[in-house]
Write a protein that holds these residues in place. Structure first.
Motif, mmCIF file in Angstrom:
data_model
loop_
_atom_site.group_PDB
_atom_site.id
_atom_site.type_symbol
_atom_site.label_atom_id
_atom_site.label_comp_id
_atom_site.label_asym_id
_atom_site.label_seq_id
_atom_site.Cartn_x
_atom_site.Cartn_y
_atom_site.Cartn_z
ATOM 1 N N PRO A 101 0.800 -1.234 0.000
ATOM 2 C CA PRO A 101 0.000 0.000 0.000
ATOM 3 C C PRO A 101 0.828 1.276 0.000
ATOM 4 C CG PRO A 101 -0.176 -1.172 2.104
ATOM 5 C CD PRO A 101 0.485 -2.099 1.143
ATOM 6 N N GLU A 102 2.021 1.241 0.536
ATOM 7 C CA GLU A 102 2.864 2.439 0.578
ATOM 8 C C GLU A 102 3.869 2.479 -0.575
ATOM 9 O OE1 GLU A 102 4.668 2.700 4.409
ATOM 10 O OE2 GLU A 102 2.745 2.723 5.477
ATOM 11 N N VAL A 103 4.480 1.360 -0.868
ATOM 12 C CA VAL A 103 5.503 1.308 -1.923
ATOM 13 C C VAL A 103 4.864 1.262 -3.303
ATOM 14 C CG1 VAL A 103 7.466 0.017 -2.840
ATOM 15 C CG2 VAL A 103 7.126 0.195 -0.365
ATOM 16 N N GLY A 104 3.745 0.544 -3.423
ATOM 17 C CA GLY A 104 3.061 0.410 -4.699
ATOM 18 C C GLY A 104 3.288 -0.931 -5.357
ATOM 19 N N ILE A 105 3.108 -0.960 -6.684
ATOM 20 C CA ILE A 105 3.322 -2.165 -7.475
ATOM 21 C C ILE A 105 4.812 -2.238 -7.814
ATOM 22 C CG2 ILE A 105 2.612 -3.429 -9.546
ATOM 23 C CD1 ILE A 105 0.304 -1.275 -9.724
ATOM 24 N N SER A 106 5.420 -3.387 -7.612
ATOM 25 C CA SER A 106 6.843 -3.524 -7.929
ATOM 26 C C SER A 106 7.099 -4.847 -8.634
ATOM 27 C CB SER A 106 7.714 -3.411 -6.664
ATOM 28 O OG SER A 106 7.321 -4.349 -5.684
ATOM 29 N N SER A 107 8.237 -4.903 -9.335
ATOM 30 C CA SER A 107 8.551 -6.052 -10.180
ATOM 31 C C SER A 107 9.953 -6.570 -9.905
ATOM 32 C CB SER A 107 8.419 -5.669 -11.660
ATOM 33 O OG SER A 107 8.828 -6.728 -12.498
ATOM 34 N N LEU A 108 10.141 -7.848 -10.182
ATOM 35 C CA LEU A 108 11.451 -8.465 -10.058
ATOM 36 C C LEU A 108 12.317 -8.181 -11.276
ATOM 37 C CD1 LEU A 108 13.221 -10.457 -8.365
ATOM 38 C CD2 LEU A 108 12.144 -12.325 -9.636
ATOM 39 N N HIS A 109 11.683 -7.798 -12.391
ATOM 40 C CA HIS A 109 12.402 -7.640 -13.662
ATOM 41 C C HIS A 109 12.357 -6.184 -14.126
ATOM 42 C CE1 HIS A 109 12.502 -12.015 -13.948
ATOM 43 N NE2 HIS A 109 11.224 -12.010 -13.631
ATOM 44 N N PHE A 110 13.519 -5.591 -14.328
ATOM 45 C CA PHE A 110 13.624 -4.185 -14.714
ATOM 46 C C PHE A 110 12.950 -3.904 -16.049
ATOM 47 C CE2 PHE A 110 15.997 -0.768 -16.902
ATOM 48 C CZ PHE A 110 15.698 0.276 -16.039
ATOM 49 N N ASP A 111 13.094 -4.821 -17.015
ATOM 50 C CA ASP A 111 12.543 -4.555 -18.348
ATOM 51 C C ASP A 111 11.025 -4.619 -18.386
ATOM 52 O OD1 ASP A 111 12.385 -7.275 -17.978
ATOM 53 O OD2 ASP A 111 13.121 -7.818 -19.961
ATOM 54 N N GLU A 112 10.390 -5.133 -17.334
ATOM 55 C CA GLU A 112 8.930 -5.159 -17.272
ATOM 56 C C GLU A 112 8.334 -3.798 -16.934
ATOM 57 O OE1 GLU A 112 7.324 -9.552 -15.999
ATOM 58 O OE2 GLU A 112 7.725 -8.111 -14.415
ATOM 59 N N VAL A 113 9.112 -2.953 -16.254
ATOM 60 C CA VAL A 113 8.570 -1.700 -15.718
ATOM 61 C C VAL A 113 7.969 -0.800 -16.799
ATOM 62 C CG1 VAL A 113 9.116 0.419 -14.461
ATOM 63 C CG2 VAL A 113 10.044 -1.776 -13.681
ATOM 64 N N PRO A 114 8.701 -0.450 -17.875
ATOM 65 C CA PRO A 114 8.091 0.431 -18.884
ATOM 66 C C PRO A 114 6.897 -0.195 -19.593
ATOM 67 C CG PRO A 114 10.244 -0.363 -19.626
ATOM 68 C CD PRO A 114 10.110 -0.732 -18.196
ATOM 69 N N VAL A 115 6.905 -1.522 -19.765
ATOM 70 C CA VAL A 115 5.774 -2.196 -20.404
ATOM 71 C C VAL A 115 4.536 -2.105 -19.513
ATOM 72 C CG1 VAL A 115 4.895 -4.403 -21.262
ATOM 73 C CG2 VAL A 115 7.276 -3.752 -21.691
ATOM 74 N N LYS A 116 4.699 -2.381 -18.233
ATOM 75 C CA LYS A 116 3.575 -2.298 -17.304
ATOM 76 C C LYS A 116 3.046 -0.861 -17.219
ATOM 77 C CE LYS A 116 4.830 -6.238 -14.362
ATOM 78 N NZ LYS A 116 3.577 -6.995 -14.573
ATOM 79 N N LEU A 117 3.960 0.116 -17.208
ATOM 80 C CA LEU A 117 3.543 1.513 -17.159
ATOM 81 C C LEU A 117 2.740 1.895 -18.404
ATOM 82 C CD1 LEU A 117 6.600 3.435 -15.654
ATOM 83 C CD2 LEU A 117 4.265 3.374 -14.752
ATOM 84 N N ALA A 118 3.206 1.451 -19.566
ATOM 85 C CA ALA A 118 2.492 1.745 -20.817
ATOM 86 C C ALA A 118 1.090 1.164 -20.794
ATOM 87 C CB ALA A 118 3.281 1.209 -22.008
ATOM 88 N N MET A 119 0.951 -0.044 -20.251
ATOM 89 C CA MET A 119 -0.371 -0.658 -20.147
ATOM 90 C C MET A 119 -1.261 0.115 -19.176
ATOM 91 S SD MET A 119 0.268 -4.775 -20.253
ATOM 92 C CE MET A 119 0.567 -5.600 -21.821
ATOM 93 N N LEU A 120 -0.699 0.505 -18.044
ATOM 94 C CA LEU A 120 -1.469 1.276 -17.066
ATOM 95 C C LEU A 120 -1.962 2.591 -17.671
ATOM 96 C CD1 LEU A 120 0.736 0.739 -13.886
ATOM 97 C CD2 LEU A 120 -1.573 -0.136 -14.216
#
Length: 261
Positions: A182-201
């Motif tokens: 709830p404080e940190v947010g959504i996080s991932s184990l894989h760095f290359d997933e971050v921009p893809v997940k952001l684009a989808m959001l």
């Protein structure tokens, strides 16, 4: 002297118990609880972090998510009753005529498998496995993003992936969840997933996160976005860490699986 030597290890055990109970620990609060300096607590947390028992964050520590060590093919081939039932709940959010994005992951793959056989939607995904699953539905038009495949997640990423996702406005997104706090947010184990997940959001009008309880209150190294980016959270009845009300207070619709779902 012997008791003094044992004290740090005993204190660290108690810190782990508090962390399991509360879902997070703060150095300032632990300092008062154990009547020691914050520097001492920070050293304790550093030792626990080095041992892989906690995830250090600014001012304290969070639980470290459990890693099963299983590859993607093993995870998706296993029969998981909880994930199946969560996926069935999620599938109920899909309506005919929608443009629906499917993030990568074993749970989102299960959602794809749980759709009604006569559903008519346009599906967008960066996961070849999910695309193949969706292509078996006669009424689903599948758009698969191109890019470089990550062998750990079997999903694509890169400029081509982002370009396609950014050019689509979806009605609904099923976002994959490695960890959510709830404080940190959504996080991932894989760095290359971050921009893809952001684009989808950024491309979806309504975001649904479906996750088992062990990922709630957990943190991975790469932060994707605040929890407020999620509209609906579907999870288990019993929460392993923290308080489910923390997510509701952020304005998230929380749907918990029951024994009869």
């Amino acid at each position: 002297m012997h008791a003094a030597i044992e004290l740090p290890s005993l204190r660290r055990q108690k810190i782990l118990l508090i962390l399991e109970r509360d879902g997070k620990v703060m150095a300032s609060e632990l300092s008062q609880h154990f009547a020691v300096s914050e520097d001492t607590i920070r050293r304790d947390l550093a030792e626990l972090d080095s041992a892989g028992l906690v995830q250090r964050v600014h001012g304290g520590a969070l639980p470290r998510p459990k890693d099963t060590g299983k590859d993607f093919f093993t995870r998706v081939s296993e029969t998981d009753e909880v994930k199946t039932r969560l996926a069935q709940l999620a599938a109920g959010y899909v309506k005919n005529g929608q443009i629906v994005m499917f993030d990568s992951g074993s749970t989102t793959l299960q959602i794809a498998r749980s759709l009604p056989s006569d559903i008519a939607i346009t599906a967008v995904t960066a996961s070849p496995m999910i695309a193949i699953t969706l292509a078996e539905y006669p009424g689903i038009k599948v758009i698969l993003a191109g890019g470089q495949i990550n062998p750990s997640t079997l999903a694509v990423s890169g400029h081509e992936t982002l370009r396609l996702l950014q050019g689509i406005k979806a009605d609904l997104l099923f976002t994959g969840v490695c960890a959510i706090h709830p404080e940190v947010g959504i996080s991932s184990l894989h760095f290359d997933e971050v921009p893809v997940k952001l684009a989808m959001l950024d491309s979806a009008a309504h975001v649904v996160a479906v996750t088992t309880a062990d990922k709630l209150g957990a943190v991975e190294p790469f932060v994707v976005a605040p929890c407020a980016r999620i509209h609906t959270l579907i999870t288990e009845r019993t929460v392993a860490s923290g308080n489910i009300e923390d997510y509701r207070e952020l304005g998230i619709e929380v749907v918990q699986m029951t024994a009869v779902d």
